[in-house]
Design an enzyme around this catalytic site. Structure first.
Site, PDB file in Angstrom:
ATOM      1  NE  ARG A   3      -3.469  -2.251   2.840  1.00  0.00           N
ATOM      2  CZ  ARG A   3      -4.493  -2.802   2.182  1.00  0.00           C
ATOM      3  NH1 ARG A   3      -4.951  -2.228   1.099  1.00  0.00           N
ATOM      4  NH2 ARG A   3      -5.038  -3.929   2.607  1.00  0.00           N
TER       5      ARG A   3
ATOM      6  CG  ASP B 298     -12.613   1.278  -3.885  1.00  0.00           C
ATOM      7  OD1 ASP B 298     -13.454   1.388  -4.786  1.00  0.00           O
ATOM      8  OD2 ASP B 298     -12.297   2.196  -3.105  1.00  0.00           O
TER       9      ASP B 298
ATOM     10  NE  ARG C  47     -10.110  -1.802   3.038  1.00  0.00           N
ATOM     11  CZ  ARG C  47      -8.867  -1.436   3.315  1.00  0.00           C
ATOM     12  NH1 ARG C  47      -8.644  -0.335   3.997  1.00  0.00           N
ATOM     13  NH2 ARG C  47      -7.848  -2.156   2.918  1.00  0.00           N
TER      14      ARG C  47
HETATM   15  O1  F6P Z   1      -8.768  -5.119   1.733  1.00  0.00           O
HETATM   16  C1  F6P Z   1      -8.445  -6.343   2.243  1.00  0.00           C
HETATM   17  C2  F6P Z   1      -8.185  -6.259   3.729  1.00  0.00           C
HETATM   18  O2  F6P Z   1      -7.797  -7.546   4.137  1.00  0.00           O
HETATM   19  C3  F6P Z   1      -9.352  -5.725   4.566  1.00  0.00           C
HETATM   20  O3  F6P Z   1     -10.335  -6.702   4.785  1.00  0.00           O
HETATM   21  C4  F6P Z   1      -8.632  -5.275   5.803  1.00  0.00           C
HETATM   22  O4  F6P Z   1      -9.358  -4.265   6.455  1.00  0.00           O
HETATM   23  C5  F6P Z   1      -7.364  -4.745   5.258  1.00  0.00           C
HETATM   24  O5  F6P Z   1      -7.142  -5.377   4.019  1.00  0.00           O
HETATM   25  C6  F6P Z   1      -6.141  -4.947   6.117  1.00  0.00           C
HETATM   26  O6  F6P Z   1      -5.094  -4.268   5.502  1.00  0.00           O
HETATM   27  P1  F6P Z   1      -3.557  -4.378   5.868  1.00  0.00           P
HETATM   28  O7  F6P Z   1      -2.997  -5.552   5.149  1.00  0.00           O
HETATM   29  O8  F6P Z   1      -2.987  -3.102   5.362  1.00  0.00           O
HETATM   30  O9  F6P Z   1      -3.479  -4.532   7.349  1.00  0.00           O
END
Ligand code: F6P
Length: 318
Positions: free
Chosen positions: A71, A101, A169
């Site tokens: 990200r 998204d 989410r």
């Molecule tokens: O978008 C997928 C997801 O697994 C969501 O369900 C969750 O809120 C988020 O990613 C967790 O993100 P990260 O890997 O940045 O902790």
């Protein structure tokens, strides 16, 4: 044609099947496939890899993504997007982005700067409105459903209630589909105002007729800890919380995710070769078949809530 591809955001089972399909279709059609490692972040480091036929062998059945993902904070800035565009412009003819998204919104930024872009929805959240089955979703539903079964075993053994927090989410699909498939008693999701009185009443009703297990699914972000405490306080039934966490993102993709990923990967390459992708194109699955829509338009389609599934669950789970 030189086709770039990357996976971005939370990984989802089936991303590898999509990578394999893109690479093999591109090579079959006489094009080149250039992988970007580590999602949008990889663009800033010019972390590219030429993908050939063996490089995508033995991955159709594997979770995660061989390209890695991220990200990228920098890519959310205008400056980062300008840099990313300059890196890609002239180096590849088009980019295929597999992600959720946020990744699709990032892809639109590149399309707006003039790059040909096609997106493939990959997220366990299934929160992308213009289509019905994002890659990884059904595998994650199976994972959560399996967990419900295991937790129910121990719930029955101890005569407890169990709250299970699942990912998603802002979308309740994962809790909803797994709750229906796993026979949960209650589902607390963002699409429906929380009614703890109803949840408590269901647990009490079950308790009074000698039921030894009570499964309550909660989508993340709804304070599952305090929900757990309230249920125990108000029902007198010992209540435990399990947060499933990242195990929901891993594992071998199921049949449906492999097939959808394969279909969409091929479709993305074929459409690029037919000259599509200018302005951004979003692919997805609707009614079991591939669908294509202008990317900007796709991002504006609101997600439809499966009220029918929710109502069915409410009616038959006691
Ligand atoms: O978008 C997928 C997801 O697994 C969501 O369900 C969750 O809120 C988020 O990613 C967790 O993100 P990260 O890997 O940045 O902790």
């Amino acid at each position: 044609m030189r086709i770039g591809l990357l996976t971005s955001g939370g990984d989802a089972p089936g991303m590898n099947a999509a990578i394999r399909s893109i690479v093999r279709t591109a090579l079959y059609r006489g094009s080149e496939a250039i992988g970007v490692r580590g999602g949008y972040s990889g663009l800033f480091e010019r972390d590219f890899v030429d993908l050939d036929i063996p490089s995508v062998g033995d991955i159709i059945h594997r979770g995660g993504t061989i390209l890695g993902t991220s990200r990228s904070e920098y890519f959310t800035t205008d400056e980062g997007r300008d840099v990313a565009f300059r890196v890609l412009d002239g180096y590849v003819d088009a980019l295929i982005v597999i992600g959720g998204d946020g990744s699709m919104r990032g892809a639109l930024e590149l399309a707006d700067r003039g790059l040909k872009v096609i997106t493939i929805p990959g997220t366990i959240d299934n929160d992308i409105g213009y289509q019905e089955e994002s890659i990884g979703f059904f595998t994650a539903v199976s994972t959560v459903t399996e967990a419900i079964g295991k937790i129910r075993d121990t719930s029955s053994a101890h005569n407890r209630a169990n709250v299970i927090e699942v990912m998603g989410r802002n979308c309740g699909d994962l809790a909803l589909y797994a709750g229906v498939a796993g026979g949960a008693e209650s589902i607390i999701i963002p699409e429906v105002p929380m009614d703890l009185d109803k949840v408590v009443a269901k647990v009490c009703h079950g308790r009074d007729r000698g039921k030894r297990h009570h499964i309550i699914l909660v989508t993340e972000g709804r304070d599952a800890q305090s929900i757990t405490e309230t249920i125990e306080e108000r029902t007198g039934v010992e209540t435990r919380l399990t947060t499933l966490g990242y195990l929901q993102r891993g594992g071998d993709p199921d049949v449906r995710d492999r097939i959808n990923a394969t279909l969409l990967g091929k479709e993305a390459v074929e459409r690029l070769l037919q000259g599509e992708g200018q302005g951004g194109l979003a692919l997805g699955i609707k009614g079991g078949l591939p669908l294509a829509m202008d990317l900007r338009e796709a991002l504006n389609v609101e997600k439809e809530f499966r009220r029918d599934l929710y109502d069915a669950m409410e009616m038959i789970s006691f």
